[in-house]
Design an enzyme around this catalytic site. Structure first.
Site, PDB file in Angstrom:
ATOM      1  N   LYS A  74      52.184  36.340  48.350  1.00  0.00           N
ATOM      2  CA  LYS A  74      52.414  35.363  47.092  1.00  0.00           C
ATOM      3  C   LYS A  74      52.479  33.820  47.655  1.00  0.00           C
ATOM      4  O   LYS A  74      52.293  33.045  47.130  1.00  0.00           O
ATOM      5  CB  LYS A  74      53.593  35.668  46.357  1.00  0.00           C
ATOM      6  N   LYS A  81      40.139  44.069  41.304  1.00  0.00           N
ATOM      7  CA  LYS A  81      41.058  44.237  40.090  1.00  0.00           C
ATOM      8  C   LYS A  81      41.193  43.533  38.921  1.00  0.00           C
ATOM      9  O   LYS A  81      41.460  42.189  39.266  1.00  0.00           O
ATOM     10  CB  LYS A  81      42.415  44.803  40.668  1.00  0.00           C
ATOM     11  N   LYS A 105      45.152  38.821  35.533  1.00  0.00           N
ATOM     12  CA  LYS A 105      45.334  37.309  34.709  1.00  0.00           C
ATOM     13  C   LYS A 105      45.029  36.237  35.757  1.00  0.00           C
ATOM     14  O   LYS A 105      44.347  35.129  35.318  1.00  0.00           O
ATOM     15  CB  LYS A 105      46.514  37.169  34.080  1.00  0.00           C
TER      16      LYS A 105
END
Ligand code: TRP
Length: 334
Positions: A109, A196, A199
């Protein structure tokens, strides 16, 4: 009765990957377990965000979960139970710095954020995120945590924290939570079936569970089928994904017929897409209608969720009273 706990970030809208991969399973688990499902708004503060949007998305997610069939008494908003944050502090003194530095999701992240903006602030909250997650779970003495494989390391950390807490304070206070990796359909991006559904990849890459029917149909119609990179004799990921969606919608008969056509070499992709679009339209129309009903009674539903959060908070407070006692903090009056 064993206890199940899980959380979902208020990302705005649920997509069909969230639904088939997680939420549908949560709905089923309610029949067998005492369930605590929570919209984790504290977790969404770990990366840059807009305050007004966070609040809006938190309610939005809660309403959508209710429309999917999560029972209101099993659902709450994380920050309406601020004891999660207090327990996270206490657990942060049990977790080790070293084990946190090994969390791959933090590294991923942080890297993603820096790719978008090299001057972005990587918050300490992003780093300690898994401790808050452990608090979410342990505060309810949960036995099982339904999560995807991407959360395996966080769950392992939660177990370690529980175990260390029990050892350090000399009693079996927290049960060691186990992940529940139920086999759920993995839905891929219709625009890039190598990835996958998510969003964060952008608009084309996810199908909104509460989206307009015409738009959903259009997305299925334009879904990538053959990319030419599947080995000969093997179904391409895009086609496999359409079959997976069909099966996830419960259309087993149609699935079997079309699969037989595929193996006989006479499947027309247009027909597969049409069938998938019809199946998704039927499912999403029903869900959309339920959401509309809930939204028509917005005030009442919000009050109901506030009430369930308050009931759940009582349990959390009990845990905190016990934990404060165990770790040597001064007793709170009342
Ligand atoms: N980290 C989880 C995710 O990204 C969300 C989450 C927060 C969670 N708290 C939790 C999941 C507690 C299970 C239990 O999916």
């Amino acid at each position: 009765m064993k206890t199940v706990m899980s959380g979902i970030q208020p990302t705005g809208d649920l997509h069909i990957g969230n639904y088939f991969g997680a939420v549908q399973n949560w709905v089923r688990l309610q029949e067998t377990y005492r369930c605590y499902f929570c919209v984790v708004d504290y977790h969404s503060m770990t990366i840059p965000y807009e305050p007004a949007k966070l609040r809006e998305n938190t309610w939005k997610m809660a309403f959508q979960l209710l429309a999917c069939g999560i029972k209101p008494e099993n659902l709450f908003i994380q920050s309406l139970v601020p004891e999660h944050a207090e327990l996270a502090w206490i657990l942060s003194c049990v977790a080790s710095y070293g084990e946190l530095t090994r969390m791959t999701q933090f590294k991923d992240k942080a890297e993603q954020l820096k790719e978008k903006d090299k001057d972005v602030l990587i918050s300490a909250g992003l780093f300690t995120y898994p401790i808050l997650q452990a608090a979410d779970i342990l505060i309810y003495h949960a036995h099982y945590v339904p999560v995807g494989k991407d959360q395996e390391q966080h769950l392992e950390l939660s177990r370690n924290i529980a175990q260390r807490f029990n050892h350090q304070y000399g009693r079996d206070y927290f049960p060691l939570p186990e992940p529940l990796f139920t086999e759920t359909p993995k839905i891929l991006s219709p625009a890039d079936p190598a990835r996958k559904m998510s969003k964060s990849l952008g608009e084309k890459h996810y199908i909104n569970l509460f989206g307009e029917e015409a738009h959903i149909r259009k997305q299925i119609r334009s879904a990538v089928t053959d990319t030419g990179d599947a080995p000969p004799g093997q179904m391409s990921p895009g086609v496999a994904n359409l079959f997976e969606i069909l099966r996830a919608c419960g259309q087993i008969d149609a699935y079997n017929v079309l699969m037989a056509d595929y193996h006989a070499g006479k499947l027309r992709y247009s027909q597969l897409k049409e069938t998938v679009a019809d199946a998704l339209a039927a499912l999403t129309t029903a869900l959309r209608e339920r959401l509309q009903h809930l939204e028509a009674e917005k005030k009442k539903v919000k009050a109901q969720l506030e009430a369930s959060s308050a009931v759940i908070r009582e349990f959390a407070r009990k845990t905190l009273r016990e934990v404060r006692e165990i770790v040597g903090l001064t007793s709170l009056k009342a």
